[in-house]
Design a protein around this motif. Structure first.
Motif, short mmCIF file in Angstrom:
data_model
loop_
_atom_site.label_atom_id
_atom_site.label_comp_id
_atom_site.label_asym_id
_atom_site.label_seq_id
_atom_site.Cartn_x
_atom_site.Cartn_y
_atom_site.Cartn_z
N TRP A 234 13.01 2.47 -5.18
CA TRP A 234 12.15 2.68 -6.74
C TRP A 234 11.49 3.76 -6.64
CZ3 TRP A 234 13.86 0.19 -10.72
CH2 TRP A 234 14.29 -1.07 -10.68
N LEU A 235 11.07 4.19 -5.38
CA LEU A 235 10.27 5.76 -5.64
C LEU A 235 11.37 6.81 -5.79
CD1 LEU A 235 7.45 5.05 -2.79
CD2 LEU A 235 7.18 5.28 -5.21
N PHE A 236 12.56 6.59 -5.23
CA PHE A 236 13.50 7.55 -5.47
C PHE A 236 14.06 7.36 -6.83
CE2 PHE A 236 14.46 8.07 -0.83
CZ PHE A 236 14.68 9.39 -0.92
N GLN A 237 13.80 6.53 -7.62
CA GLN A 237 14.37 6.49 -8.82
C GLN A 237 13.46 7.39 -9.89
OE1 GLN A 237 17.17 5.08 -10.22
NE2 GLN A 237 17.68 4.71 -8.17
N TRP A 238 12.10 7.51 -9.47
CA TRP A 238 11.01 8.13 -10.22
C TRP A 238 11.26 9.65 -9.89
CZ3 TRP A 238 8.13 3.38 -8.81
CH2 TRP A 238 7.97 2.37 -9.83
N GLU A 239 11.25 9.99 -8.76
CA GLU A 239 11.25 11.18 -8.25
C GLU A 239 11.75 11.53 -6.95
OE1 GLU A 239 10.82 14.96 -8.47
OE2 GLU A 239 9.94 14.09 -9.96
N ALA A 240 12.96 12.03 -7.00
CA ALA A 240 13.92 12.03 -5.62
C ALA A 240 13.15 13.20 -4.75
CB ALA A 240 15.12 12.29 -6.01
N VAL B 280 0.78 -1.18 -0.07
CA VAL B 280 -0.16 -0.11 0.00
C VAL B 280 0.85 1.36 -0.06
CG1 VAL B 280 -1.69 1.41 1.38
CG2 VAL B 280 -2.04 -1.10 0.99
N GLY B 281 2.10 1.15 0.82
CA GLY B 281 2.82 2.29 0.81
C GLY B 281 3.52 2.65 -0.55
N PHE B 282 3.86 1.59 -1.11
CA PHE B 282 4.50 1.65 -2.51
C PHE B 282 3.55 2.29 -3.62
CE2 PHE B 282 5.59 0.14 -6.79
CZ PHE B 282 7.11 0.58 -6.67
N LEU B 283 2.48 1.53 -3.68
CA LEU B 283 1.43 2.06 -4.54
C LEU B 283 0.92 3.53 -4.34
CD1 LEU B 283 -1.01 -1.00 -4.97
CD2 LEU B 283 0.80 -0.49 -6.52
N CYS B 284 0.74 3.75 -3.15
CA CYS B 284 0.23 5.17 -2.83
C CYS B 284 1.45 5.99 -3.11
CB CYS B 284 -0.19 5.31 -1.51
SG CYS B 284 -1.84 4.63 -1.07
N GLY B 285 2.78 5.83 -2.90
CA GLY B 285 3.83 6.76 -3.44
C GLY B 285 3.93 6.77 -4.78
N TYR B 286 3.69 5.62 -5.51
CA TYR B 286 3.86 5.94 -6.95
C TYR B 286 2.65 6.70 -7.51
CZ TYR B 286 3.35 4.74 -11.89
OH TYR B 286 3.28 4.61 -13.15
N LEU B 287 1.52 6.49 -6.95
CA LEU B 287 0.45 7.27 -7.52
C LEU B 287 0.45 8.66 -7.17
CD1 LEU B 287 -2.80 4.75 -6.85
CD2 LEU B 287 -1.67 5.57 -9.11
N MET B 288 0.91 9.05 -6.06
CA MET B 288 1.21 10.54 -5.56
C MET B 288 2.24 11.08 -6.42
SD MET B 288 3.56 12.37 -2.90
CE MET B 288 4.66 10.94 -2.95
N ILE B 289 3.29 10.36 -6.80
CA ILE B 289 4.32 10.75 -7.76
C ILE B 289 3.61 11.13 -9.06
CG2 ILE B 289 6.45 10.16 -8.88
CD1 ILE B 289 7.45 9.17 -6.23
N HIS B 290 2.92 10.20 -9.65
CA HIS B 290 2.49 10.19 -10.87
C HIS B 290 1.20 11.46 -11.06
CE1 HIS B 290 0.96 8.92 -14.79
NE2 HIS B 290 -0.21 8.92 -14.25
#
Length: 132
Positions: free
Chosen positions: A96-102, A10-20
């Motif tokens: 992985w989240l740092f790879q997308w948006e630090a 859930v933390g990873f998916l929410c982080g990805y969606l927040m970045i997106h």
């Protein structure tokens, strides 16, 4: 252990969606950032909700990691499988989240870390053996 896996996912998916869903911050222009937040209210609201849910889920994982470290330092029994899954999952997720948006991930991690540290319950850790 299943709860911690769910928190990591859930933390990873929410982080990805927040970045997106957040407006781009890589050449940061305050005017553009505020305009995007105002003119896309649904995306902004969903990004904020994902930020809130995601940092709470990651804070639970960070709290488990810190509980394990404190119990290990006090030479008490630690659930090593749960601790190892939490460590590997949290570090992989944030990697992985740092790879997308630090910048957004750093903010996401700081909020999760501070809330995870605030929510530590040292009295509960003394009664940890009774909960096994």
């Amino acid at each position: 252990m299943l709860f911690h896996l769910l928190c990591i996912v859930v933390g990873f998916l929410c982080g990805y969606l927040m970045i997106h869903w957040m407006p781009p911050v890589t050449p940061f222009h305050f005017d553009y950032f505020i305009t995007e937040l105002i003119f896309n209210p649904l995306r902004s609201f969903l990004a904020m909700i994902c930020f809130l849910i995601g940092f709470l889920a990651n804070a639970a994982v960070i709290r488990t990691i810190m509980d394990g470290i404190i119990l290990w330092l006090r030479r008490k029994q630690v659930r090593w499988g749960e601790w190892l899954i939490s460590c590997c999952g949290a570090s992989g997720s944030f990697y992985w989240l740092f790879q997308w948006e630090a910048k957004l991930t750093a903010l996401f991690f700081i909020f999760a870390f501070i809330y995870g540290m605030i929510s530590l319950d040292f009295h509960r850790s003394r009664d940890y053996k009774r909960n096994l």
